[in-house]
Enzyme design. Structure first.
Site, PDB file in Angstrom:
ATOM      1  N   ASN A  12       0.853  -1.179   0.000  1.00 58.22           N
ATOM      2  CA  ASN A  12       0.000   0.000   0.000  1.00 58.22           C
ATOM      3  C   ASN A  12       0.894   1.236   0.000  1.00 58.22           C
ATOM      4  O   ASN A  12       1.774   1.351   0.854  1.00 58.22           O
ATOM      5  CB  ASN A  12      -0.894   0.004   1.246  1.00 58.22           C
ATOM      6  CG  ASN A  12      -1.827  -1.199   1.279  1.00 58.22           C
ATOM      7  OD1 ASN A  12      -2.298  -1.656   0.247  1.00 58.22           O
ATOM      8  ND2 ASN A  12      -2.077  -1.725   2.468  1.00 58.22           N
ATOM      9  N   HIS A  59       6.562  -1.936   3.431  1.00 59.13           N
ATOM     10  CA  HIS A  59       6.297  -3.336   3.785  1.00 59.13           C
ATOM     11  C   HIS A  59       5.473  -4.021   2.714  1.00 59.13           C
ATOM     12  O   HIS A  59       4.687  -3.391   2.017  1.00 59.13           O
ATOM     13  CB  HIS A  59       5.586  -3.446   5.137  1.00 59.13           C
ATOM     14  CG  HIS A  59       4.372  -2.570   5.264  1.00 59.13           C
ATOM     15  ND1 HIS A  59       4.462  -1.225   5.524  1.00 59.13           N
ATOM     16  CD2 HIS A  59       3.056  -2.842   5.170  1.00 59.13           C
ATOM     17  CE1 HIS A  59       3.247  -0.710   5.578  1.00 59.13           C
ATOM     18  NE2 HIS A  59       2.373  -1.675   5.358  1.00 59.13           N
TER      19      HIS A  59
HETATM   20  P1  5GP Z   1      -0.514  -0.594   5.816  1.00 61.91           P
HETATM   21  O1  5GP Z   1      -1.949  -0.200   5.914  1.00 61.91           O
HETATM   22  O2  5GP Z   1       0.416   0.532   6.215  1.00 61.91           O
HETATM   23  O3  5GP Z   1      -0.156  -1.188   4.485  1.00 61.91           O
HETATM   24  O4  5GP Z   1      -0.305  -1.788   6.820  1.00 61.91           O
HETATM   25  C1  5GP Z   1       0.096  -1.645   8.138  1.00 61.91           C
HETATM   26  C2  5GP Z   1      -0.171  -2.959   8.821  1.00 61.91           C
HETATM   27  O5  5GP Z   1       0.519  -2.980  10.060  1.00 61.91           O
HETATM   28  C3  5GP Z   1      -1.652  -3.233   9.124  1.00 61.91           C
HETATM   29  O6  5GP Z   1      -2.075  -4.426   8.472  1.00 61.91           O
HETATM   30  C4  5GP Z   1      -1.687  -3.362  10.660  1.00 61.91           C
HETATM   31  O7  5GP Z   1      -2.583  -4.351  11.113  1.00 61.91           O
HETATM   32  C5  5GP Z   1      -0.239  -3.693  10.990  1.00 61.91           C
HETATM   33  N1  5GP Z   1       0.167  -3.236  12.310  1.00 61.91           N
HETATM   34  C6  5GP Z   1      -0.091  -2.021  12.868  1.00 61.91           C
HETATM   35  N2  5GP Z   1       0.469  -1.932  14.089  1.00 61.91           N
HETATM   36  C7  5GP Z   1       1.100  -3.126  14.305  1.00 61.91           C
HETATM   37  C8  5GP Z   1       1.864  -3.633  15.404  1.00 61.91           C
HETATM   38  O8  5GP Z   1       2.095  -2.995  16.425  1.00 61.91           O
HETATM   39  N3  5GP Z   1       2.353  -4.911  15.267  1.00 61.91           N
HETATM   40  C9  5GP Z   1       2.120  -5.658  14.150  1.00 61.91           C
HETATM   41  N4  5GP Z   1       2.640  -6.894  14.130  1.00 61.91           N
HETATM   42  N5  5GP Z   1       1.413  -5.194  13.101  1.00 61.91           N
HETATM   43  C10 5GP Z   1       0.910  -3.945  13.173  1.00 61.91           C
END
Ligand code: 5GP
Ligand code: ZN
Length: 113
Positions: free
Chosen positions: A86, A99
């Site tokens: 994303n 990521h």
């Molecule tokens: P994005 O929306 O930025 O592509 O994805 C971020 C991801 O990080 C989300 O799927 C969310 O659930 C995950 N996430 C957010 N905070 C944490 C955390 O403290 N630990 C872990 N393992 N995942 C997290």
């Protein structure tokens, strides 16, 4: 640095790690959107896909290599999986440390609808 994933890398925030080497870390997403939901990140702080440069070519290749390795380890390489990045607000990015989401373990809908 005030970055959640950098804190996970340095260990000040715990995570359920599935892979780690000097350059790449992978851990379970805290809020899984599929039976298998693993985040694969470079240890280098790169905010978004837009910030990747040619200097990162080997690192990007390694992230995909780690994704293949984990998909096999999780037993979803043959059944199938989805790799998602994303980028920025409309892409749904919440954490600004590059990521890949590795998602699998159930049937997903085609993006073609
Ligand atoms: P994005 O929306 O930025 O592509 O994805 C971020 C991801 O990080 C989300 O799927 C969310 O659930 C995950 N996430 C957010 N905070 C944490 C955390 O403290 N630990 C872990 N393992 N995942 C997290
Ligand atoms: Zn970071």
């Amino acid at each position: 640095m005030d970055c959640l994933f950098c804190k996970i890398i340095e260990g000040s925030i715990p995570s359920k790690k599935v892979f780690e080497n000097d350059r790449v870390l992978a851990f379970h997403d805290i809020q899984p959107a599929a039976p298998v939901h693993i985040l694969i990140i470079p240890k280098k702080h790169i905010p978004t896909m837009n910030d990747v440069t040619e200097e990162d070519d080997a690192l990007m290749a390694e992230i995909f290599s780690v994704a293949r390795h984990i998909a096999k380890e999780q037993g979803i390489d043959e059944s199938g999986y989805r790799l998602v990045n994303n980028c920025n607000a409309e892409g749904g990015q919440v954490v600004y440390h590059l990521h890949l989401h590795l998602l699998g373990g159930h049937q997903m809908k085609s993006l073609a609808g």
